[in-house]
Every structure is written in structure tokens, then in C-alpha cells.
Design a protein around this motif. Structure first.
Motif, PDB file in Angstrom:
ATOM      1  N   ARG A  25       0.824  -1.214   0.000  1.00  0.00           N
ATOM      2  CA  ARG A  25       0.000   0.000   0.000  1.00  0.00           C
ATOM      3  C   ARG A  25       0.857   1.262   0.000  1.00  0.00           C
ATOM      4  O   ARG A  25       0.505   2.264  -0.632  1.00  0.00           O
ATOM      5  N   ARG A  26       1.997   1.216   0.673  1.00  0.00           N
ATOM      6  CA  ARG A  26       2.883   2.373   0.655  1.00  0.00           C
ATOM      7  C   ARG A  26       3.543   2.546  -0.711  1.00  0.00           C
ATOM      8  O   ARG A  26       3.741   3.668  -1.178  1.00  0.00           O
ATOM      9  N   VAL A  27       3.879   1.433  -1.361  1.00  0.00           N
ATOM     10  CA  VAL A  27       4.437   1.517  -2.710  1.00  0.00           C
ATOM     11  C   VAL A  27       3.422   2.144  -3.660  1.00  0.00           C
ATOM     12  O   VAL A  27       3.739   3.077  -4.414  1.00  0.00           O
ATOM     13  N   LEU A  28       2.182   1.644  -3.627  1.00  0.00           N
ATOM     14  CA  LEU A  28       1.157   2.159  -4.531  1.00  0.00           C
ATOM     15  C   LEU A  28       0.842   3.619  -4.235  1.00  0.00           C
ATOM     16  O   LEU A  28       0.591   4.410  -5.160  1.00  0.00           O
ATOM     17  N   GLU A  29       0.841   3.982  -2.966  1.00  0.00           N
ATOM     18  CA  GLU A  29       0.565   5.368  -2.603  1.00  0.00           C
ATOM     19  C   GLU A  29       1.620   6.301  -3.180  1.00  0.00           C
ATOM     20  O   GLU A  29       1.304   7.379  -3.711  1.00  0.00           O
ATOM     21  N   SER A  59       7.198   1.209   8.291  1.00  0.00           N
ATOM     22  CA  SER A  59       7.401   2.598   8.708  1.00  0.00           C
ATOM     23  C   SER A  59       8.718   3.149   8.193  1.00  0.00           C
ATOM     24  O   SER A  59       8.800   4.294   7.726  1.00  0.00           O
ATOM     25  N   GLN A  60       9.778   2.346   8.286  1.00  0.00           N
ATOM     26  CA  GLN A  60      11.083   2.772   7.778  1.00  0.00           C
ATOM     27  C   GLN A  60      11.022   2.984   6.264  1.00  0.00           C
ATOM     28  O   GLN A  60      11.573   3.948   5.729  1.00  0.00           O
ATOM     29  N   PHE A  61      10.354   2.068   5.590  1.00  0.00           N
ATOM     30  CA  PHE A  61      10.235   2.168   4.142  1.00  0.00           C
ATOM     31  C   PHE A  61       9.479   3.432   3.727  1.00  0.00           C
ATOM     32  O   PHE A  61       9.830   4.081   2.738  1.00  0.00           O
ATOM     33  N   ASP A  62       8.470   3.798   4.479  1.00  0.00           N
ATOM     34  CA  ASP A  62       7.673   4.972   4.147  1.00  0.00           C
ATOM     35  C   ASP A  62       8.545   6.231   4.139  1.00  0.00           C
ATOM     36  O   ASP A  62       8.447   7.069   3.236  1.00  0.00           O
ATOM     37  N   GLY A  63       9.403   6.357   5.162  1.00  0.00           N
ATOM     38  CA  GLY A  63      10.300   7.512   5.210  1.00  0.00           C
ATOM     39  C   GLY A  63      11.280   7.531   4.056  1.00  0.00           C
ATOM     40  O   GLY A  63      11.539   8.581   3.444  1.00  0.00           O
ATOM     41  N   LEU A  99      12.912   9.278  -1.793  1.00  0.00           N
ATOM     42  CA  LEU A  99      13.196   8.838  -3.154  1.00  0.00           C
ATOM     43  C   LEU A  99      12.194   9.422  -4.147  1.00  0.00           C
ATOM     44  O   LEU A  99      12.532   9.686  -5.314  1.00  0.00           O
ATOM     45  N   ARG A 100      10.994   9.637  -3.702  1.00  0.00           N
ATOM     46  CA  ARG A 100       9.940  10.173  -4.574  1.00  0.00           C
ATOM     47  C   ARG A 100      10.313  11.540  -5.138  1.00  0.00           C
ATOM     48  O   ARG A 100       9.916  11.893  -6.265  1.00  0.00           O
ATOM     49  N   GLU A 101      11.065  12.313  -4.367  1.00  0.00           N
ATOM     50  CA  GLU A 101      11.415  13.658  -4.815  1.00  0.00           C
ATOM     51  C   GLU A 101      12.217  13.645  -6.112  1.00  0.00           C
ATOM     52  O   GLU A 101      12.172  14.596  -6.889  1.00  0.00           O
ATOM     53  N   ARG A 102      12.939  12.562  -6.382  1.00  0.00           N
ATOM     54  CA  ARG A 102      13.755  12.469  -7.601  1.00  0.00           C
ATOM     55  C   ARG A 102      12.893  12.313  -8.849  1.00  0.00           C
ATOM     56  O   ARG A 102      13.323  12.638  -9.960  1.00  0.00           O
ATOM     57  N   PHE A 103      11.693  11.765  -8.686  1.00  0.00           N
ATOM     58  CA  PHE A 103      10.880  11.394  -9.841  1.00  0.00           C
ATOM     59  C   PHE A 103       9.748  12.370 -10.132  1.00  0.00           C
ATOM     60  O   PHE A 103       9.087  12.250 -11.151  1.00  0.00           O
ATOM     61  N   HIS A 104       9.514  13.304  -9.227  1.00  0.00           N
ATOM     62  CA  HIS A 104       8.390  14.213  -9.438  1.00  0.00           C
ATOM     63  C   HIS A 104       8.851  15.436 -10.214  1.00  0.00           C
ATOM     64  O   HIS A 104       9.779  16.127  -9.796  1.00  0.00           O
ATOM     65  N   PRO A 105       8.207  15.711 -11.364  1.00  0.00           N
ATOM     66  CA  PRO A 105       8.640  16.849 -12.188  1.00  0.00           C
ATOM     67  C   PRO A 105       8.304  18.204 -11.585  1.00  0.00           C
ATOM     68  O   PRO A 105       8.947  19.205 -11.911  1.00  0.00           O
ATOM     69  N   ASP A 106       7.279  18.245 -10.712  1.00  0.00           N
ATOM     70  CA  ASP A 106       6.885  19.507 -10.090  1.00  0.00           C
ATOM     71  C   ASP A 106       7.701  19.753  -8.833  1.00  0.00           C
ATOM     72  O   ASP A 106       8.027  18.816  -8.088  1.00  0.00           O
ATOM     73  N   SER A 107       8.014  20.997  -8.575  1.00  0.00           N
ATOM     74  CA  SER A 107       8.736  21.338  -7.353  1.00  0.00           C
ATOM     75  C   SER A 107       7.828  21.139  -6.150  1.00  0.00           C
ATOM     76  O   SER A 107       6.598  21.098  -6.267  1.00  0.00           O
ATOM     77  N   ILE A 108       8.432  21.024  -4.973  1.00  0.00           N
ATOM     78  CA  ILE A 108       7.647  20.846  -3.760  1.00  0.00           C
ATOM     79  C   ILE A 108       6.768  22.067  -3.495  1.00  0.00           C
ATOM     80  O   ILE A 108       5.698  21.964  -2.897  1.00  0.00           O
ATOM     81  N   THR A 109       7.182  23.240  -3.986  1.00  0.00           N
ATOM     82  CA  THR A 109       6.366  24.442  -3.825  1.00  0.00           C
ATOM     83  C   THR A 109       5.073  24.325  -4.616  1.00  0.00           C
ATOM     84  O   THR A 109       3.990  24.650  -4.107  1.00  0.00           O
ATOM     85  N   VAL A 110       5.166  23.850  -5.852  1.00  0.00           N
ATOM     86  CA  VAL A 110       3.976  23.682  -6.685  1.00  0.00           C
ATOM     87  C   VAL A 110       3.056  22.617  -6.103  1.00  0.00           C
ATOM     88  O   VAL A 110       1.841  22.779  -6.048  1.00  0.00           O
ATOM     89  N   ARG A 111       3.658  21.502  -5.651  1.00  0.00           N
ATOM     90  CA  ARG A 111       2.851  20.417  -5.098  1.00  0.00           C
ATOM     91  C   ARG A 111       2.138  20.838  -3.820  1.00  0.00           C
ATOM     92  O   ARG A 111       0.996  20.464  -3.579  1.00  0.00           O
TER      93      ARG A 111
END
Length: 406
Positions: free
Chosen positions: A82-86, A113-117, A122-134
Motif C-alpha cells: 500500500r505504501r508503494v502504490l501510494e 514505517s522505515q520504508f515509508d520515510g 526517493l519520490r522527490e527524484r521522480f516528481h517533475p513539479d517542485s515541492i512548492t507547486v505540489r
């Protein structure tokens, strides 16, 4: 799959009459919502959980075979899945396969819990939008939710911008610390809670919002409890049982009362004329106390925030009476009108539902008050042979009349 079959062969099974409006459901959407409700009732799970299971199953089978194989082989748990899919759902579709390949090795060796963190970083590397936009987009999802608990307690859940909540927490903490001293028996945690309650209940914003506003609370108190000769719990609308002392305190500060006297067998006369379409205010108040929540199986949305609906539609001759009126959340109001879920009401307030698959479910009123019967003598209401299931916690967005499940 059931979802594909339902979508490809969608028919609501319900006659359509009257003018169309913007919240009308087409046959496909109505059939899909009927399937979600069918699954939720059959498994005794919240509709949101059923919707999530359908979504997870479709994604795993159709798009994420590597994650599904890891689950089947026991390399990862369902919590990891579920954490992977999320995390994958939150990035563009083109990046999901590469991100899945990067996430799975970490899921094999870390706790959920460790994996979620690790996955959030790691997700930040794949998202094209900046954290400000998100963040700007996510602000639309800010929310406050209320969760009743046992022993007269509850949880108020607040999701908002991190800096706002950090500021709130700091303000509450500073105020709580200022109250500490030799004569103060409360702990810091207790002081924080009391300060937050005082600010939320009595506070006024810089624009004047909140000035003159008071909470409107309905409490049903047994008369002997009110007199102090019984310890039978009272009923707080939207919450449930409360202790006698709290009930007497609330009753003592009330500026007005809606009195409901109940006979143990026959109940009271509540039906009104079948002519007027508008429901009289006194009847609407009674129905809120009788129903307590939306009357669809499993829905805990309060009656005060639900729609008052004719069980037999007004356009088909249904009367505006207590026995033909029940509260439904906006989502379940539409489910009743645009899908093949069919309710039948008993005089004692029980509502019997038949699903599109022919399954039967019954919901009890929060307060069982039977309408008066015309016979000179009326037998006591019989107890069902099998106890009806209690409503379970509900996470489907019943505020939304068109609750897209995925």
C-alpha cells in the motif's frame, strides 16, 4: 473483474423521472457506486476501504506485476504494498515503472514505517513539479474530521499547511507553559488540550469571525437521569453515549429544549399532514434525533449534515411523514436515486435495504421511537431474531454527491 464487468454492462435498474440536474449520475457511474456499496456491505468494511481495495487490486493486476509477485512470494507485506502504490500514484505515470524498481529493494529489507520515510525521499527524484507547486495543490485537501471514541472521549483531526499547524502547536504550547506553576495540577499535555479547546470554542479571529457563535448541541437525556435518580447514559447527537453528569451540565446551560416523551411500547404521534412538501421544523428535529446518522448501512455521517429524503419519493406519492422520511448523506442520497439500491421503512424506524445483487441489510435508528398505532392496544415491538450490525467507521467522502472512488 467485477469492476470491468460492472462498467461494461452498466444499467442502474432505476426509473428516471423529473427534471435532470447537475448531480445526476449516468448509468456507468451509478453502477460503479453500487458495486462499491455492495462490496462494503458484504464485507462489513467502510465504503472507502472497499473502494481502496478495488483500486489496489486493479492497479496490482494491470500495472504493477513486480509488486504483486513480491507480495505473493512473501517478500513484502500488504502494508508495504500500500505504501508503494501510494507513492507511485503521486508521481506521473511515465515515471512509475522506474520508481517501482527503485522502491522494491528497499521494501524487501525495511519495516513498513522505515520504508515509508525512505520512499518519500526517493519520490522527490521522480516528481517533475517542485515541492512548492505540489504544496499549493495539496492545500486544497486541507480538512478537519471528528472521530468519536469510547468513555466519553473523541479525536479532532486537522490536516493543513505544515507551517500553520506548527504555529498553532507553538502558540498552544507557549500558552500552556505560561499556566504552569506550583498550584497548577494539570500536566503540560492536559494544559495544551485545555488551551486549544478554549481557543477553538471561544476564540475570535482578527476579522471578527467567531464572534457571537455558539455550538448547537442536541442531547437526549432520560428523564430519571435528568432528575438525578438514575445513572443511565444520555445520548449526544453525532457522538453517542455520554455520562449523566455531563448530560445534566449541558441540560442546565441549555436555553431551550425539544422535549421527546417516549412510551415504552407504542411511542408517540409524530406523523404530519401528507399535503405540505416542506418538512415542519419540529418533525425535522425529531428525525435528526431518531436517525442520528445517515441511514445507509455503514455510514456514520451525522444526520445534521445529511439530506432529509423521502423513502418513497414524493413524485411517486410518498407522504411527508416520519415513517417515510430518513436522513441520507449526499453520496448515499444519490446512490438511492440513481442506482438499484432500494430501501423499505418499518414503522419503528428500521430501514431495510436491498442491494443490486439482491442482498439485504437493515439499519436501526439511533433512538427507536415507534409512531403511534391507531389500534386501541398495541403490542410491544418485537426484537429481531438476529441483532443488526452496528454502523462501522466510514471514510467515503459523503460530503460529495459524486464521490469518485479512485
Amino acid at each position: 473483474m467485477a469492476w470491468d464487468y460492472t462498467t461494461n454492462t452498466a444499467e442502474t435498474g432505476r426509473p428516471q423521472a423529473g427534471p435532470q440536474h447537475e448531480h445526476d449520475w449516468d448509468a456507468t457511474f451509478a453502477a460503479q457506486q453500487g458495486l462499491v456499496a455492495e462490496m462494503a456491505c458484504a464485507l462489513r468494511i467502510p465504503a472507502g476501504t472497499a473502494s481502496g481495495l478495488l483500486h489496489e487490486s486493479r492497479v496490482l493486476v494491470e500495472s504493477r506485476p513486480q509488486t504483486l509477485d513480491a507480495l505473493r512470494s512473501g517478500k513484502i507485506s500488504l502494508r508495504h504494498v500500500r505504501r508503494v502504490l501510494e507513492q507511485l500514484d503521486s508521481v506521473p505515470r511515465a515515471a512509475r515503472a522506474e520508481m517501482e524498481a527503485l522502491l522494491l529493494p528497499h521494501a524487501h529489507k525495511l519495516t513498513a514505517s522505515q520504508f515509508d520515510g525512505r520512499a518519500r525521499k526517493l519520490r522527490e527524484r521522480f516528481h517533475p513539479d517542485s515541492i512548492t507547486v505540489r504544496r499549493a495543490k495539496c492545500l486544497a485537501d486541507r480538512n478537519v474530521a471528528f472521530y468519536p471514541d469510547k468513555d466519553g472521549m473523541a479525536t479532532l483531526w486537522l490536516r493543513a499547511a505544515g507551517e500553520d499547524l506548527e504555529g498553532i502547536y507553538t502558540r498552544v504550547t507557549d500558552a500552556a507553559i505560561s499556566l504552569q506553576g506550583p498550584g497548577e495540577p494539570r500536566t503540560l499535555s492536559q494544559l495544551r488540550t485545555d488551551v486549544a479547546i478554549d481557543l477553538l470554542e471561544c476564540g475570535v479571529t482578527s476579522t471578527g469571525l467567531g464572534a457571537g457563535l455558539t455550538a448547537n448541541v442536541n442531547v437526549t437525556v432520560p428523564v430519571l437521569t435528568l432528575m438525578g435518580t438514575s445513572d443511565e447514559p444520555a445520548e449526544l447527537e453525532g457522538y453517542g453515549p455520554i455520562d449523566p453528569e455531563t448530560a445534566r451540565r449541558l441540560a442546565g446551560t441549555a436555553t431551550s429544549f425539544l422535549r421527546i416523551l417516549t412510551h415504552p411500547h407504542t411511542g408517540i404521534v409524530l406523523d404530519v399532514s401528507t399535503e405540505p412538501f416542506r418538512v415542519p421544523i419540529a418533525l425535522k428535529k425529531y428525525l435528526r434525533l431518531r436517525d442520528g446518522t445517515c441511514r445507509f448501512p455503514g455510514c456514520n455521517r451525522s444526520a445534521g449534515h445529511s439530506d432529509l429524503d423521502h423513502t418513497v419519493d414524493k413524485q411517486f406519492g410518498g407522504p411527508t411523514t416520519a415513517t417515510n422520511l430518513h436522513f441520507l448523506s449526499p453520496a448515499h442520497h444519490n446512490l438511492k436515486h440513481f442506482s438499484d439500491w432500494k430501501p423499505i421503512a418499518d414503522p419503528d424506524g428500521t430501514l431495510h435495504w436491498t442491494s443490486p445483487a439482491g442482498k439485504h441489510y437493515a439499519t436501526d435508528p439511533a433512538a427507536r421511537i415507534s409512531p403511534h398505532l391507531e389500534q386501541t392496544s398495541s403490542p410491544a415491538p418485537t426484537t429481531p431474531a438476529e441483532p443488526l450490525s452496528d454502523p462501522w467507521n466510514y471514510v467515503w467522502n459523503t460530503d460529495d454527491p459524486n464521490p469518485r472512488p479512485f
